[in-house]
Write a protein that holds these residues in place. Structure first.
Motif: not given
Length: 162
Positions: A35-63
């Protein structure tokens, strides 16, 4: 007039799918240098994948909040690295869902993404599921070129290639 001549100018964006692996940092280094050499930009993508675990809404929200905080921490750490390498401030993107689907959706939504840069793992499990899927079956129908940065390279070797 040709289509290329009438297309509005957009900055070339190097998109890196990030996580906390060593090969991700090499891909990031390569993208920042290019990007520096070509006068471009960098974009960083982080994907939060679905979680397995407790189905309780409060715990799921915290996770979910903890996963988002971890994503933000990793992105900011990597953004600092891009700044040090190339004096560029990258675009930071967090999405929730399946990594491959979110990546494909982002590339379709953002025409300035011109190159996807992925780090290839070196472990016995192979280069990684995303690399395997995109560089294998899907590569012929992909809208942008894919650059794979081997995880066995040193930072100096990455700099030479970029």
């Amino acid at each position: 007039m040709s289509e290329i001549a009438t297309r509005p100018e957009t900055t070339r964006k190097f998109l890196v799918v990030v996580d906390d692996t060593p090969e991700c940092r090499l891909a990031l280094r390569y993208a920042a240098r290019r990007a520096l050499k070509t006068k471009g930009q960098v974009a960083l993508l982080y994907v939060i994948e679905p979680m397995d675990g407790p189905q309780w809404l409060g715990v799921r929200h915290i996770m979910r909040e903890e996963a988002r905080e971890e994503a933000e921490s990793i992105l900011h750490d990597l953004a600092d690295e891009v700044q040090k390498i190339a004096s560029l401030t990258p675009e930071l993107i967090i999405r929730e869902g399946q990594r491959r689907e979110e990546l494909l959706r982002l590339i379709e939504e953002d025409p300035s993404v011109r190159i996807l840069v992925l780090g290839a793992g070196t472990g016995s499990e192979g280069p990684g599921p995303l690399v395997s899927a995109l560089a294998g079956q899907m590569s012929g129908s992909f809208r942008v070129p894919i650059t794979l940065v081997p995880g066995k390279l040193t930072p100096a070797e990455v700099d030479d290639l970029a």
